[in-house]
Design an enzyme around this catalytic site. Sequence first.
Site, mmCIF file in Angstrom:
data_model
loop_
_atom_site.group_PDB
_atom_site.id
_atom_site.type_symbol
_atom_site.label_atom_id
_atom_site.label_comp_id
_atom_site.label_asym_id
_atom_site.label_seq_id
_atom_site.Cartn_x
_atom_site.Cartn_y
_atom_site.Cartn_z
ATOM 1 N N TYR A 439 14.332 -50.599 29.877
ATOM 2 C CA TYR A 439 14.652 -49.389 30.719
ATOM 3 C C TYR A 439 14.788 -48.021 30.074
ATOM 4 O O TYR A 439 14.512 -48.181 28.703
ATOM 5 C CB TYR A 439 16.112 -49.793 31.550
ATOM 6 C CG TYR A 439 17.248 -49.828 30.739
ATOM 7 C CD1 TYR A 439 17.310 -49.518 29.284
ATOM 8 C CD2 TYR A 439 18.605 -50.190 31.383
ATOM 9 C CE1 TYR A 439 18.540 -50.151 28.623
ATOM 10 C CE2 TYR A 439 19.375 -50.548 30.768
ATOM 11 C CZ TYR A 439 19.675 -50.251 29.342
ATOM 12 O OH TYR A 439 20.767 -50.556 28.823
ATOM 13 N N GLU A 440 14.813 -46.916 30.899
ATOM 14 C CA GLU A 440 14.773 -45.398 30.411
ATOM 15 C C GLU A 440 13.317 -45.486 29.541
ATOM 16 O O GLU A 440 13.222 -44.461 28.710
ATOM 17 C CB GLU A 440 15.771 -45.107 29.171
ATOM 18 C CG GLU A 440 17.270 -45.515 29.777
ATOM 19 C CD GLU A 440 17.578 -44.836 31.173
ATOM 20 O OE1 GLU A 440 16.757 -43.696 31.363
ATOM 21 O OE2 GLU A 440 18.381 -45.343 31.770
ATOM 22 N N GLY A 441 12.237 -46.149 30.186
ATOM 23 C CA GLY A 441 10.960 -45.792 29.710
ATOM 24 C C GLY A 441 10.587 -47.014 28.731
ATOM 25 O O GLY A 441 11.334 -47.160 27.799
#
Length: 595
Positions: A439-441
Amino acid sequence: MPTYRAPLRDHRFVLNDVLNIQQYSDLPGFSEASPDIVDAILEESGKFAENVLHPLNRIGDTQGCHLKDGEVTVPEGFKEAYDQMTENGWTGLSFDPEYGGQGLPHVLNLASSEMVTSTNMAFGMYPGLTAGAAQALYHGGSNEQKALYLPKMISGEWSGTMNLTEPHCGTDLGLLRTKAVPQGDGSYKITGQKIWISAGEHPMSQNIIHLVLARVEGAPDGVKGISLFVVPKFIPDENGAPGVRNALQCGGLEEKMGIHGNATCVMNYDGATGWLVGEENKGLKIMFIMMNEARLGVGLQGYALAETAYQYSLAFAKDRIQGRALTGPKEPNQAADPIIVHPDVRRMLMDQKVFVEAARAFTFWIGVQADLEHVASDEAVRDKASDYMALLTPIVKAYLTGKGYDSVSAGLQVHGGSGFTEEWGLSQLLRDARITLIYEGTNGVQALDLVGRKLAMRGMRPYTTFMAELDGYIAEHASDEAMKPFIDGLAGVKEKLKSATDWMVEKGLENFDNAGAGSHDYLHLFGLTCFAYMWARMAKASLIKLAEGSQDPHYSAKIKTATYFVERWLPEADAHLNKIRAGATSMMALEVEAF
């Protein structure tokens, strides 16, 4: 039941001996962070983490969150812990005092957040998401929005989320379909569905402030047509209190591999009332403030869980008896020796120790840069800090989570078959840690961001500035015989990073697949270089204390751990460089049909 102890000795070492944060005492925020205040924050954070959050970690994992009639229940004890956290002011540690924060340096907030995450990552995500949303509003919202939302979000009365991902798009936000229709009174009607929204619905705060990416009717296609809206669960009334329920609801909870104690929601917006944050079609820029904040937080999660895994596996290795040492019995009065005498167990424990301590130093150093970017009086210092934040955020996020997951996995391996059972805690840590790489890229996207955007930005100024700092440090300590192995190690890996960068600039422009094929190894080589810098600095700080006559074993242990890093970690640099230079040919040669 495994136990956790806040690593306060190492926190003090990094903050005081390595980073010397008192040198900034003339700057806003740091002026309030006297040594006694810093010690009090570390001590009380540690107590809260050890005594309140750690006992709830297993409960959160086994009970999880549940949805009924649009309302979410959280695990037993979470609400009470949240109330205690907010009442004690932990949610506002580094926020602007104008909106109710304490105005202390961000690096102290990182230290506190590490301990929260180490003991209960799922719980820590509730205030963590709120902090990111508050930062986005602080930098992008109107004065009215800041006055309305920030005091309550900073106090923890209200919480916050970020709503980006939709069922058909994740990383490629240009495909999002959630729409916003202007109403003529300054508000918009928001309609669409968002997925994987952490802390999207829960009963712990009085209101939940959603930051939602949407497209205004008639906006340009792609990312240029994305706007950001603040969409509260309860619309504030004329007194700023939660009023009528907005037209949004949690439509489902994800069944996840880990972080069961955090409510990961499908959020449905059915003509919900929202207000534009900033300008139309400029929303992604503001949301990136929150995303970058979150990426630093995710990197912290990577090593914070590794710290807990290290503590668990170290205690197990000292207690578990199995076999005899290769050089003869170490505990002749016992039936066998503790497994910590075996070299392969030592290898895993040393790898864990090397990683956690370097990652902490690197994260805290980045935290100081984040502070200097905003409060330094010298414009050149602010510019350098800004450059470092831009360049190194992908490395913090991806390197610390990738290596952090490996470190947790090593902790499970130390436990042997016990680690594969739930009672020893490693299984949960491993399951919780796995999301940090995604997550978050995803980490692959972070690597592409590094080689495709961050490396070239501002005419490569951030990269060249960082390399110049390393050159300066190497030159400063070149004649220090005690520092020779650490300086030689740093100089060697730095030259390999320079060679990899030169290759990337030349061959990546010839064929973009070359840059993509080498991006993972390039990011890891860069991370290894950052760790070499941190270990050199930690070794120097320790040598100074030992030369002053200190008998603290912490310092001699640092020298031995730094030596292990140089001898056992830095050789990985050659492999990364060779794989980068291999280019994309063999990686892309196999036809799709042949897979």
